[in-house]
Scaffold this motif. Structure first.
Motif, PDB file in Angstrom:
ATOM      1  N   UNK A 160       0.494  -3.772   2.059  1.00 14.55           N
ATOM      2  CA  UNK A 160       1.541  -3.341   0.871  1.00 14.55           C
ATOM      3  C   UNK A 160       1.406  -2.721  -0.070  1.00 14.55           C
ATOM      4  N   UNK A 161       1.550  -1.377  -0.571  1.00 13.97           N
ATOM      5  CA  UNK A 161       0.472  -0.934  -1.632  1.00 13.97           C
ATOM      6  C   UNK A 161       1.948  -0.469  -3.483  1.00 13.97           C
ATOM      7  N   UNK A 162       0.912  -1.176  -4.337  1.00 10.30           N
ATOM      8  CA  UNK A 162       1.222  -0.583  -5.851  1.00 10.30           C
ATOM      9  C   UNK A 162       1.490  -0.142  -6.579  1.00 10.30           C
ATOM     10  N   UNK A 163      -0.186   0.870  -6.489  1.00 17.40           N
ATOM     11  CA  UNK A 163       0.507   1.761  -7.464  1.00 17.40           C
ATOM     12  C   UNK A 163      -0.813   2.396  -7.079  1.00 17.40           C
ATOM     13  N   UNK A 164      -1.455   3.685  -7.926  1.00 20.68           N
ATOM     14  CA  UNK A 164      -2.709   5.190  -7.811  1.00 20.68           C
ATOM     15  C   UNK A 164      -2.746   4.635  -9.162  1.00 20.68           C
ATOM     16  N   UNK A 165      -3.923   4.916  -9.492  1.00 22.48           N
ATOM     17  CA  UNK A 165      -4.944   5.627 -10.876  1.00 22.48           C
ATOM     18  C   UNK A 165      -4.926   6.682 -11.239  1.00 22.48           C
ATOM     19  N   UNK A 166      -3.858   7.451 -10.757  1.00 22.19           N
ATOM     20  CA  UNK A 166      -3.183   8.643 -11.100  1.00 22.19           C
ATOM     21  C   UNK A 166      -2.170   9.107 -10.440  1.00 22.19           C
ATOM     22  N   UNK A 167      -1.185   9.656 -11.300  1.00 23.82           N
ATOM     23  CA  UNK A 167       0.450   9.863 -11.725  1.00 23.82           C
ATOM     24  C   UNK A 167       0.863  11.567 -10.813  1.00 23.82           C
ATOM     25  N   UNK A 223      -2.584  -4.204  -1.068  1.00 16.18           N
ATOM     26  CA  UNK A 223      -2.811  -5.691  -0.547  1.00 16.18           C
ATOM     27  C   UNK A 223      -3.177  -5.359   1.140  1.00 16.18           C
ATOM     28  N   UNK A 224      -3.935  -5.771   2.080  1.00 12.48           N
ATOM     29  CA  UNK A 224      -3.956  -5.909   2.816  1.00 12.48           C
ATOM     30  C   UNK A 224      -4.676  -4.185   3.891  1.00 12.48           C
ATOM     31  N   UNK A 263      -7.609  11.942   2.696  1.00 13.09           N
ATOM     32  CA  UNK A 263      -9.029  11.584   3.039  1.00 13.09           C
ATOM     33  C   UNK A 263      -9.628  10.687   2.578  1.00 13.09           C
ATOM     34  N   UNK A 264     -10.036   9.648   3.135  1.00 11.78           N
ATOM     35  CA  UNK A 264     -10.160   8.385   2.520  1.00 11.78           C
ATOM     36  C   UNK A 264     -11.466   8.012   2.697  1.00 11.78           C
ATOM     37  N   UNK A 265     -12.090   8.214   1.305  1.00  6.40           N
ATOM     38  CA  UNK A 265     -13.678   8.367   1.334  1.00  6.40           C
ATOM     39  C   UNK A 265     -14.643   6.883   0.593  1.00  6.40           C
ATOM     40  N   UNK A 320      -9.697  -5.256   1.043  1.00  6.72           N
ATOM     41  CA  UNK A 320      -8.743  -4.771   1.402  1.00  6.72           C
ATOM     42  C   UNK A 320      -7.618  -4.506   0.043  1.00  6.72           C
ATOM     43  N   UNK A 321      -7.180  -4.746  -1.238  1.00  9.73           N
ATOM     44  CA  UNK A 321      -7.187  -4.659  -2.257  1.00  9.73           C
ATOM     45  C   UNK A 321      -7.013  -2.999  -2.798  1.00  9.73           C
ATOM     46  N   UNK A 322      -8.542  -1.802  -2.859  1.00  9.93           N
ATOM     47  CA  UNK A 322      -8.464  -1.181  -2.836  1.00  9.93           C
ATOM     48  C   UNK A 322      -8.669  -0.073  -2.167  1.00  9.93           C
ATOM     49  N   UNK A 323      -8.844   1.015  -2.714  1.00 16.49           N
ATOM     50  CA  UNK A 323      -9.532   2.834  -1.797  1.00 16.49           C
ATOM     51  C   UNK A 323      -9.581   3.569  -2.734  1.00 16.49           C
ATOM     52  N   UNK A 324      -9.589   4.302  -2.114  1.00 18.83           N
ATOM     53  CA  UNK A 324     -10.062   5.590  -3.297  1.00 18.83           C
ATOM     54  C   UNK A 324      -9.929   6.825  -2.448  1.00 18.83           C
TER      55      UNK A 324
END
Length: 867
Positions: free
Chosen positions: A522-529, A544-545, A560-562, A567-571
């Motif tokens: 589940x994707x809920x938000x982005x830190x920058x839009x 989530x997950x 690319x995921x760096x 499981x709730x946060x990636x950059x």
């Protein structure tokens, strides 16, 4: 005569009288034991069916008296056939033969000569060394090699030898006899007459004596192997003759007769005695050697024997060996040699087939062993346990197996004589499988289980649902396995397979568990839009997950995921967009579950770049026609910017945004031009009057100041240094109208070598630069004539009446000289620059006068004497 050649230290053999030795035996004598020792040995003292062993007789002689020399009548046979001209062989043979005669003690011995080719010549036995050597000198080359005729001629002469003298032949030849059979027969006939026979093979410098037929022939003709010699290319021939001279008249024994009889349990291998010298006479099991003369060298005789097919196993004496001989005084001796003991063995047992070659560990299996050479009373062992033999024959044994350990056991068939044969038997026990622990696990496998049962073997394999597991042997009742992955869930069978092929399988022994469903992403938000269209922004996704291998998309482009925080946060790093505006953002796990935020990120247009600026040029001037490279310094310069000098585009190489390298275009006229810098986006900068094309300034003309040397010979090649100004590389230098050789040039100095001149006197020196500007130095160099010299006269004296023709020798003469004799000019004839001729005038008184040659003031004189 020195006899040191024979004075060798010999080890006397211990004489045995009452017992037999297993490997070797030494001689015992009734008398004469200090003269001859005979030893008999065998290569091995045991034989089995079809095997052979080598028998060796060694005969060692020791001279009875090294000071007493027996008289000898010696015939020297010399080959004079045509082949003896090679390598100067005949002359070497004649020289060595004469040295042999000189070394002989002719107060005791006599010597004769036989020389041979197609036919034989001879010189009778004599004590006159000079006469014998004169005959040797008369020997000439001719014909072929009739060796047999030469030996018969020598034998006929020796038929009348002195009663007290030993008849002896010494033959030298370099080639194969016309007839080998005739040569061997005549040599044997000579030896049968009691003649001692020496031979010398004269071989080629590179000839192999081991493969040389002439060398083998001469060896076969000799009294023994010790009576034969060879030399290569005649080198060392004199030494061989000297050695034979020292041997003649000295021996340990004569008429040595060796009779060697083999026991009837054995037989002599035919032909095994053919390489002996001398060869024996063989009759049945008896070999007889006749040796006319035994020296001190050890004589070795060999042959082979084998046990007869009818001989039973046991120990047997090899036979009897009797030796008879006489000494220098014709005293007779007889000796017996103790023979070795030989053991005849039964053939070793052989196992061909073991049927069956496997059975239970509890024993009791009926097994048939097929092979050969089994003896009555044979015993059979399976590992360390003896089997029960129920029947036996020479080729078959039936046994009942004893108990055994699981695996391969050695089968040993042991004959009553201690010999044995080995084979293999495989003991097996059927494995059992009780249970597996733990008995369940995930479908992905990878977990470790224990398999419990019995009769497991090292190397056993565990299979789960037919798929092999990584297996580890622990004990005969426990195995460990790593469970493989399964495409299905539920209960499956487990099987164990031993290396010997025994196996056991248990159904439903292991349960693959159904995996729990994975959680939904589940994707809920982005830190920058939002961000620039060029991308590269770092943005955190909250949800989530998230799986560690999650993928993220901005529109249709993957980001690319760096950094995986949890499981709730990636950059991610935002990819570049294709156009401005809003795009969807999607996160997708490897199991294909995904979550998307519509219109979640906006791509913004980037701001326009700053306009370029020109600060200055590293060089702003070029001559007309000159192409120059300079650097342009400024700001905000694009890698693909263009530069114009006036209305001409310059070639540009990008360095940095504040510095580029340009190649200025060539101009054909002088003018001041603007410099314009244009970026790809059309923004530009101008440096008004920034570059100047100017008229070139002419180079100054050369100037000659001085010369290091202002004179030299007309032959030239003098080194002169010209000093001055404005000299250019590529200039030319002239002395008069001739060009000088230039060695080096600088702006103020030229080093030259003067050219050859056809005239003497002063000449102008001129320097011409490549731009044709020149400088001259009038009468700057003086060419001097070559000096004149007078070195000698063909005649240095003569009568005062004159009239002698005299040649004058010197250097640098020509036809324009004057010649005076005592001050009086005389005519001359010019012959060469080094020679003239005059006729001497009359003189008023005797004594020395000067002859002077004058060439344009260069003079040289020499003295001539009137008598």
């Amino acid at each position: 005569m020195k006899n040191s050649f024979f004075l060798k230290v010999l080890t006397l053999l211990v004489f045995l009288t009452g017992s037999l030795l297993p490997y070797s035996a030494s001689a015992t004598t009734m008398s004469g034991s200090s003269l001859v020792a005979v030893n008999k040995t065998v290569e091995t003292n045991s034989l089995v069916e079809n095997s052979t062993t080598e028998v060796t007789l060694t005969i060692q002689g020791t001279p009875q008296d090294t000071t007493t020399v027996k008289p000898n009548d010696v015939i020297l046979i010399v080959d004079k056939s045509g082949s003896m001209q090679m390598d100067n062989r005949l002359e070497a043979a004649k020289t060595a033969t004469k040295e042999f005669i000189d070394l002989m003690d002719l107060t005791k011995h006599r010597v004769g000569i036989v020389d041979f080719s197609d036919y034989s010549g001879s010189f009778a036995l004599t004590t006159d060394a000079s006469a014998a050597k004169s005959y040797v000198d008369s020997i000439q080359l001719s014909g072929s090699t009739n060796t047999g005729d030469a030996i018969r001629t020598a034998s006929n002469i020796l038929a009348n030898h002195r009663p007290e003298a030993q008849p002896t032949i010494v033959i030298l030849t370099d080639g194969a006899a016309n007839s080998e059979a005739d040569a061997l027969a005549s040599a044997q006939a000579a030896k049968d007459q009691g003649i001692i026979f020496y031979s010398i093979a004269l071989l080629g410098p590179t000839e192999d004596p081991n493969s040389s037929a002439p060398n083998q022939l001469l060896k076969d003709m000799s009294t023994s192997a010790e009576h034969h010699h060879f030399v290569l290319g005649s080198v060392g021939l004199s030494d061989v003759y000297k050695q034979i001279v020292e041997e003649i008249g000295l021996a340990s024994a004569y008429n040595v007769n060796i009779t060697d009889t083999i026991s009837p349990e054995f037989e002599i291998v035919p032909g095994s005695y053919d390489n002996n010298i001398p060869k024996p006479t063989v009759t049945g099991n008896t070999l007889v050697w006749n040796i006319t003369e035994l020296k001190t060298d050890q004589l070795t005789l060999k042959y082979q024997i084998r046990a007869k097919d009818t001989t039973k196993a046991g120990r047997y004496s090899l036979g009897t060996t009797n030796t008879s001989f006489v000494d220098n005084n014709m005293n007779s001796y007889v000796m017996n040699t103790v023979n070795p003991i030989m053991e005849v063995l039964n053939p070793k047992p052989v196992i061909s087939i073991i049927n069956s070659d496997k059975g239970l560990t509890t024993g009791g299996e009926i097994v048939t062993i097929t092979g050969m050479n089994f003896l009555p009373g044979v015993k059979v062992y399976f590992g360390n346990y003896e089997a029960t033999v129920t029947s036996e024959s020479n080729t078959e044994i039936v046994v009942t197996t004893p108990i055994g350990a699981q695996g391969t056991a050695k089968v040993k068939v042991l004959n009553s004589d201690g010999q044995f044969a080995l084979g293999d038997f495989n003991y097996y026990a059927d494995p059992t499988l009780s249970y597996v622990t733990p008995a369940e696990g995930p479908m992905d496998g990878g977990n470790r289980i224990a398999v419990i049962g019995s009769n497991f073997m090292s190397g056993a394999k565990v299979l789960i649902n037919g798929i092999e597991a990584q297996t580890e042997f622990s004990t005969v009742s426990k195995l460990y396995g790593i469970v493989p992955a399964s495409p299905i869930d539920g209960f499956v069978s487990v099987k164990v397979i031993n290396p010997d092929g025994t196996e056991v399988e248990k159904a439903d022994a292991y349960n693959y568990l159904t995996p729990a469903p994975k959680p939904t992403i589940k994707l809920t938000s982005l830190s920058a839009t939002s961000g620039l269209l060029t991308g590269g922004e770092s943005v955190y996704l909250i949800g989530e997950n998230f799986d560690t291998n999650v993928k993220v998309y901005f529109g249709d482009k993957e980001a690319p995921v760096n950094y995986y925080a949890s499981p709730t946060k990636i950059r991610v790093s935002v990819p570049a967009g294709t156009s401005t505006g809003l795009v969807n953002v999607k996160a997708q796990n490897p199991d294909a579950s995904e979550s998307e935020l519509p219109a979640a990120y906006e791509y913004l247009a980037p701001p326009p770049p700053p306009a370029p600026e020109i600060s200055y040029l590293s060089d702003n001037t070029a001559m007309i026609g000159e192409q120059k490279t300079v650097y342009l310094f400024g700001k905000n310069i694009s890698p693909t910017a263009k530069v114009f000098i006036g209305n001409q585009e310059a070639s540009v190489s990008f360095v940095t945004t504040s510095k580029i390298r340009i190649t200025v275009p060539v101009s054909t006229q002088p003018y001041t031009a603007d410099v314009k810098l244009v970026n790809p986006d059309g923004q530009s900068a101008i440096l008004a009057g920034g570059f100047i094309y100017a008229e070139p300034v002419p180079d100054p003309a050369p100037i000659i100041t001085s010369l290091s040397d202002n004179s030299g010979l007309i032959s030239g090649n003098e080194t002169v240094i010209i000093t001055g100004q404005n000299f250019k590389s590529g200039l030319k230098v002239y002395f008069g109208d001739r060009s000088a050789t230039i060695d080096s040039v600088s702006a103020t100095e030229i080093q030259v070598r003067t050219p050859v001149s056809s005239i003497t006197g002063n000449v102008t020196v001129k320097v011409v630069n490549p731009d044709l500007q020149e400088s001259t130095l009038a009468d700057g160099y003086n060419y001097e004539p070559l000096p004149i010299t007078v070195t000698k006269l063909s005649v240095t004296s003569g009568s005062i009446a004159g009239g002698n023709l005299v040649y004058i020798y010197g250097t640098n003469f020509n036809g324009l000289m004057t010649v005076t004799v005592n001050g009086q000019q005389v005519p001359y004839t010019f012959l060469a620059t080094t020679r003239i001729r005059i006729k001497m005038p009359a003189a008023s008184a005797p004594g020395p006068v000067d002859i002077t040659v004058d060439r344009a003031g260069a003079q040289a004189s020499i003295t001539y004497t009137y008598y």
